[in-house]
Design a protein around this motif. Structure first.
Motif, short mmCIF file in Angstrom:
data_model
loop_
_atom_site.label_atom_id
_atom_site.label_comp_id
_atom_site.label_asym_id
_atom_site.label_seq_id
_atom_site.Cartn_x
_atom_site.Cartn_y
_atom_site.Cartn_z
N ARG A 186 -8.95 9.68 24.79
CA ARG A 186 -7.75 9.80 25.91
C ARG A 186 -6.76 10.69 25.59
O ARG A 186 -6.43 10.47 24.24
N VAL A 187 -6.38 11.50 26.43
CA VAL A 187 -5.04 13.06 26.04
C VAL A 187 -4.44 12.51 26.89
O VAL A 187 -4.36 12.75 28.28
N LEU A 188 -2.76 12.00 26.14
CA LEU A 188 -2.17 12.03 27.37
C LEU A 188 -1.42 13.67 28.37
O LEU A 188 -1.91 14.93 27.31
N LEU A 189 -0.52 13.51 29.56
CA LEU A 189 -1.11 14.83 30.07
C LEU A 189 0.36 15.58 29.50
O LEU A 189 0.28 16.95 29.33
N SER A 190 0.90 15.22 28.98
CA SER A 190 2.30 15.59 28.11
C SER A 190 1.82 16.17 26.64
O SER A 190 2.47 17.06 26.64
N GLU A 191 0.77 15.95 25.92
CA GLU A 191 0.13 16.51 25.55
C GLU A 191 -1.31 17.64 25.37
O GLU A 191 -0.91 19.20 24.78
N TRP A 192 -1.33 17.98 26.54
CA TRP A 192 -1.67 18.78 27.01
C TRP A 192 -1.36 19.98 27.47
O TRP A 192 -1.49 20.93 26.89
N LEU A 193 0.09 19.13 27.73
CA LEU A 193 0.99 20.61 29.02
C LEU A 193 1.58 21.17 26.52
O LEU A 193 1.67 22.20 27.76
N ALA A 194 1.56 20.89 26.37
CA ALA A 194 2.13 21.29 24.66
C ALA A 194 1.48 21.97 24.32
O ALA A 194 1.66 23.24 23.91
N CYS A 195 -0.25 22.19 25.03
CA CYS A 195 -0.65 23.54 24.15
C CYS A 195 -0.40 24.35 25.51
O CYS A 195 -1.33 25.56 24.91
N VAL A 196 -0.18 24.21 26.94
CA VAL A 196 -0.06 25.17 27.89
C VAL A 196 0.68 26.78 27.16
O VAL A 196 1.91 26.38 26.54
N SER A 197 0.95 27.90 27.10
CA SER A 197 1.86 28.85 26.94
C SER A 197 3.40 28.74 27.58
O SER A 197 2.64 28.46 28.60
N GLU A 198 3.91 29.08 26.52
CA GLU A 198 5.33 28.94 27.29
C GLU A 198 5.28 29.47 28.53
O GLU A 198 6.32 28.52 29.41
N ALA A 199 4.81 30.53 28.61
CA ALA A 199 5.47 31.40 30.06
C ALA A 199 4.57 30.76 31.14
O ALA A 199 5.48 30.67 32.36
N ASP A 200 3.92 30.16 30.61
CA ASP A 200 3.39 29.58 32.20
C ASP A 200 3.81 27.95 32.30
O ASP A 200 3.46 27.32 32.94
N ARG A 201 4.06 26.97 30.48
CA ARG A 201 4.17 25.25 30.93
C ARG A 201 5.17 25.40 32.05
O ARG A 201 5.04 24.15 32.84
N PRO A 202 6.05 25.65 32.21
CA PRO A 202 6.90 25.18 33.33
C PRO A 202 6.52 24.95 34.94
O PRO A 202 6.19 24.20 35.82
N SER A 203 5.93 25.52 35.03
CA SER A 203 4.62 26.22 36.83
C SER A 203 3.77 25.32 36.30
O SER A 203 3.77 24.04 37.65
N VAL A 204 2.78 24.74 35.80
CA VAL A 204 1.93 24.39 35.32
C VAL A 204 2.23 22.44 35.54
O VAL A 204 2.17 21.57 36.04
N GLU A 205 3.81 22.44 34.55
CA GLU A 205 3.59 20.18 34.61
C GLU A 205 4.63 20.33 35.96
O GLU A 205 4.22 19.23 36.41
N ASN A 206 5.45 21.49 36.72
CA ASN A 206 5.81 21.19 37.59
C ASN A 206 4.67 20.78 38.86
O ASN A 206 4.50 20.14 40.04
N ALA A 207 3.17 21.73 38.95
CA ALA A 207 1.97 20.84 39.56
C ALA A 207 1.46 20.01 39.72
O ALA A 207 1.30 19.30 40.01
N PHE A 208 1.67 19.44 38.43
CA PHE A 208 1.09 18.28 38.11
C PHE A 208 2.08 16.98 38.33
O PHE A 208 1.54 16.12 39.12
N GLU A 209 3.32 17.46 38.57
CA GLU A 209 3.81 16.33 39.19
C GLU A 209 4.54 16.28 40.17
O GLU A 209 4.49 14.71 40.88
N ASN A 210 4.19 17.44 41.11
CA ASN A 210 4.19 17.63 42.46
C ASN A 210 2.32 16.36 43.01
O ASN A 210 2.55 16.21 44.14
N LEU A 211 1.54 17.02 41.84
CA LEU A 211 0.33 16.13 42.49
C LEU A 211 0.63 14.66 42.20
O LEU A 211 0.12 13.83 43.08
N ILE A 212 1.09 14.06 41.43
CA ILE A 212 1.11 12.89 40.73
C ILE A 212 2.23 12.53 41.93
O ILE A 212 1.80 10.67 42.46
N GLY A 213 3.05 12.98 42.23
CA GLY A 213 3.95 12.10 42.76
C GLY A 213 3.69 12.10 44.51
O GLY A 213 4.21 11.37 45.38
N LYS A 214 1.87 12.65 45.15
CA LYS A 214 2.33 12.86 46.58
C LYS A 214 0.70 12.36 46.68
O LYS A 214 -0.16 13.23 46.70
#
Length: 902
Positions: A186-214
């Motif tokens: 069981r892996v937390l979403l925050s732990e997964w996002l920590a492995c994403v490259s710094e340049a892509d992390r903001p857009s990936v984090e925003n995409a997941f937040e939009n998915l969860i929120g809608k």
């Protein structure tokens, strides 16, 4: 990056610790000292668990108050469990003798913006004034296991798809798709996002937040992820909300991660994804064309109780089948899998605990673009609830059948129209004493009993709201009268109605009730006998006292002395009679004494001769060399009396003889008596024989049972059971020998004792009574007499007064206490009855011992006083049972108040 530390301490598992796979943690930057330019938060804790120094944002991490020093317990960012773990590790470092000790603790802090994970390093630190403390360095961590797991999948082209589900509330991935995917746990979403490259992390984090929120939205995004090896891989993530089931709002997102493969390589797993998206809340199994499981989801393991390792590589039908699993259905499933065809079945499977459950299985093949079946997936739905009605009926039928067949009561199902017996259990055949019931009319079995007619049974039910209990009797085919308690009610059988009849044989119940009433009568008689004996002993005490004074008088003529002496003897015999009554009322034996059975029988001869019928001759043959035994003489008298009376009752002719015989016998210890095996040695034997009709063998086994009797309407069934109990309680053995037409002989044996019989002293009644001796201080002793019976009080006043004692006479307990306290001088002895109105003898003893600590106490009673719990703990110098000898009482008092030798 490498970690050179030698010691790693993981937090202890507690009940509140989440059940997730423990992640390997990589420390982001090295430890720096507090006095150096460190970027890591560092704080120092002293021996009292106060934070005394801190740098680099410790306040924001711990949630500490605004102070230069503060207790660790005031840190709001720490929950109680974290505070406990932190304090425990600090204490271990403080008490350690190793100055170089280092300990580590992984700890996760919750913030509104998300969770952050740190590794705390603990090192011993010397503070000022000789105090010790602990340096705590908080190093931020990244989730290495996530990167390691993605690297494993990315390096394998056939395992490049990582399936997952994401719960909205927990924001944690649960992975599936292959056996190795379970290694991620069981892996937390925050732990997964920590492995994403710094340049892509903001857009990936925003995409997941939009998915969860809608709810209902989808996700298709590409980004780069840095693996543990430092290699960067392209990742494609597809995700969508799981559909709502049964109208319930969905809380789960289904998705998969694709690692650097072209689009064609994911066609097969997209089919798997589409099925999972529709069926995620069901138990899922993935297996090959042979039916061997490659993967299962958590819903399946939770439902069945089997672990992932238990099911992988196995045919689930072999693991889950049981007695109710249909073999034909299992064969159909295997055949469809081998042919690559879809199927739908319903069958009973068994959990690991052995519990059965109904399951609906939908099996679907997965094919590639060429049409080749590569995998098979099944979705299993627990339909036990939908089968509840059918299962309940099945269980009720099984339960009813078990209760019906095994009931000790006679159970019958009747047609309410004509009373034909539809069904009957085994107990019915036994109670009704017949071999055929089903098909017969109920009233035909009882032709002479109106209580069992079908119209009467229906009337009973109608008058009592569908249920009626009724008592009745009938005569069986063998002529036995059977009282029964009948219960009748209507019960549904399929679509019709039947009468349910219960017949309970209450013969034993009525016998027990009669036995209980008889026992209660016996207890009442016992209490009455005890009361009579007590009152009679008080009368005998006066009679004996006056007789003894007459015998001691020198003014009487010689013949008057003889008359008085005879009255005294009669009084003593009456006293022995009351002693037997008391023994009976108490239900227990007096202390055994050494006695000769010949003497006991000789004393009973006149009475035995009188109680036997005139047509029955009584003979005796007593061995003059009979040894002594140790028994309760009163109880042995009762045994002999019962056996002689029973022998007389067994004689029906006019030439009846009851004979009594004693002799000595040597037993080896191998003999078997009714009371068990004896010890080897010499025994005194007593036999009572009659020439009656004898006892049948089947009856002989029951004659010593309580309440068993062959005397219809006359016997109590207690005589021989009492004989058995007395013989056994006195350490003897019992045997019976009987032959039909010849007679019966009862014999009992008691072991020989070498002690002599203690002969009771016969005092010279003309000898002068003992007189009072003067005390050392001068004058004669003073005695306080408390007795409520006037005759006993008068004889005590005469007897003690004539002997020279100073007497204080009280007619009850209250008067005794009052006179005793008012007396000006010293009271040497208290002579009191135990049972008196106003205040008992116990109360008098307590009050007098308070007023006169040196007073001697003699207690009188018509009942056995040593058994009275009220006197336990009191200092009683002597007990005197009524009726008593005035001479012996004076001798006792003289001993108690005697002047000590100079």
């Amino acid at each position: 990056m490498p970690d050179n530390r030698q010691t790693t301490v993981s937090p202890k598992k507690t009940e509140s610790t989440p059940k997730t796979t423990q992640l390997e943690l990589e420390i982001a930057r090295p430890v720096n000292r507090l006095d150096q330019d460190s970027e890591c938060p560092v704080f120092v804790v002293d021996e009292l668990f106060n934070v005394v120094a801190f740098v680099n944002g410790v306040r924001s991490i711990l949630g500490s108050p605004r102070a230069t020093e503060f207790p660790l317990s005031d840190c709001e960012a720490l929950n109680p469990l974290q505070k406990s773990k932190l304090s425990e590790e600090i204490q271990r470092v403080l008490i350690s003798d190793d100055p170089e000790i280092q300990r580590f603790l992984r700890i996760e802090f919750e913030y509104e913006s998300g969770n952050r994970v740190f590794c705390l390093t603990f090192e011993k630190e010397k503070l000022s004034a000789g105090r010790s403390g602990v340096r705590c360095t908080a190093e931020p961590l990244i989730a290495k296991s996530t990167a390691d797991s993605t690297a494993k999948f990315a390096g394998d082209t056939e395992e490049a798809i990582l399936g997952w589900t994401l719960e909205k509330q927990s924001r944690a991935f649960e992975h599936f798709g292959s056996p190795t995917s379970r290694e991620m746990g069981r892996v937390l979403l925050s732990e997964w996002l920590a492995c994403v490259s710094e340049a892509d992390r903001p857009s990936v984090e925003n995409a997941f937040e939009n998915l969860i929120g809608k709810e209902g939205s989808e996700l298709n995004i590409q980004y780069r992820m840095t693996l543990a090896t430092g290699v960067t891989r392209k990742v494609t993530t597809l995700a969508k909300w799981a559909p709502a089931i049964d109208g319930r709002k969905s809380v789960t997102i289904i998705g998969m991660h694709q690692y650097g493969l072209d689009n064609q390589s994911v066609v097969e797993d997209l089919n798997l994804f589409s099925h999972l998206a529709r069926k995620v809340q069901l138990s899922i199994l993935v297996f090959d064309h042979l039916g061997h499981v490659n993967w299962c989801n958590n819903a399946f393991t939770e439902c069945t109780g089997y672990n992932f390792e238990d099911i992988i590589g196995r045919d689930p039908n072999d693991l889950l089948k049981g007695p109710l699993t249909e073999a034909s259905t299992v064969r159909h499933m295997r055949d469809r899998i081998q042919k690559g065809k879809a199927f739908h079945v319903e069958l009973v499977q068994y959990k690991k605990s052995g519990a059965p459950y109904w399951v609906s299985i939908d099996g679907n093949p997965l094919v590639d673009e060429s049409g080749k079946v590569t995998r098979f997936i099944s979705f299993q739905t627990d339909i036990t609830e939908s089968k509840k009605t059918q299962s309940a009926i099945l269980r009720s039928e099984i339960k009813f059948r078990s209760l019906f067949d095994n009931s000790t009561d006679a159970l019958l199902l009747l047609s309410p129209k004509d009373g034909v017996i539809i069904e009957a259990n085994k107990s019915s055949f036994e109670l009704l004493d017949t071999e055929r019931l089903v098909g017969q009319r109920f009233e035909e079995i009882f032709p002479d009993h109106a209580d069992f007619r079908i119209d009467y049974l229906n009337t009973l039910i109608d008058e009592n709201n569908g249920h009626q209990r009724h008592s009745a009797e009938f005569i069986t085919a063998s002529g036995q009268v059977r009282p029964v308690e009948m219960t009748v009610s209507r019960t549904p059988i399929g679509e019709s109605i039947a009468l349910f009849v219960t017949l309970r044989d209450v013969s034993e119940k009525r016998l027990l009730e009669e036995q209980l009433r008889h026992t209660q009568r016996m207890e009442a008689v016992g209490r009455l006998a005890g009361g009579i004996a007590h009152d009679f002993n008080n009368l005998l005490a006066g009679q004996r006292g006056f007789s003894e004074l007459l015998c001691n008088s020198r003014d009487l003529a010689k013949k008057d002395h003889v008359y008085a002496n005879e009255i005294l003897k009669i009084t003593d015999r009456a006293s022995k009679l009351t002693s037997r009554l008391l023994s009976f009322s108490r239900g227990k034996s007096d202390l055994p004494v050494v006695a000769n059975l010949n003497e006991l029988i000789g004393n009973m001869m006149p009475m035995l001769s009188r109680i036997l019928k005139k047509e029955v001759r009584f003979t005796s043959q007593l061995d003059p060399k009979l040894s002594n035994v140790k028994v309760d003489t009163n109880q042995i008298d009762q045994v002999i009396m019962n056996l002689v009376v029973n022998g007389q009752e067994a004689i029906s002719n006019h030439e009846g003889v009851v004979s009594l015989k004693t002799n000595m016998i040597e037993l080896t210890g191998s003999e078997i008596f009714i009371t068990g095996k004896p010890k080897p040695g010499r025994y005194a034997k007593v036999s009572v024989r009659d020439n009656g009709q004898g006892i049948h063998r089947d009856v002989l086994e029951k004659i010593f049972e309580p309440f068993f009797t062959t005397k219809k309407g006359a016997g109590t069934g207690l005589g021989l059971s009492i004989v058995y109990g007395i013989i056994q309680s006195n350490g003897g053995h019992l045997m019976v020998d009987s032959e039909i037409g010849t007679g019966t002989e009862f014999s009992f044996y008691f072991p020989e004792v070498l002690e002599e019989v203690v002969k009771e002293d016969v005092p010279n009644l003309l000898e002068q009574m003992p007189s009072a001796e003067s005390k050392k201080s001068g004058g004669t002793p003073t005695i306080l007499v408390a007795e409520d019976q006037e005759q006993v009080r008068e004889i005590l006043e005469l007897g003690l007064g004539q002997s020279g004692y100073n007497l204080i006479i009280a007619k009850d307990g209250l008067e005794a206490i009052e006179k005793g306290k008012k007396f000006a001088g010293a009271i040497d002895l208290l002579l009191t009855d135990s049972i008196m109105p106003g205040a008992s003898g116990c109360s008098v003893v307590k009050e007098m011992q308070k007023a006169y600590p040196e007073i001697k106490v003699v207690l009188m009673s018509g009942l056995p006083q040593q058994e009275n719990v009220e006197f336990k703990g009191l200092k009683i110098d002597a007990y005197v049972d009524k009726p008593f000898s005035i001479r012996k009482l004076l001798e006792l008092i003289q001993q108690l108040v005697a002047v000590p030798d100079q």
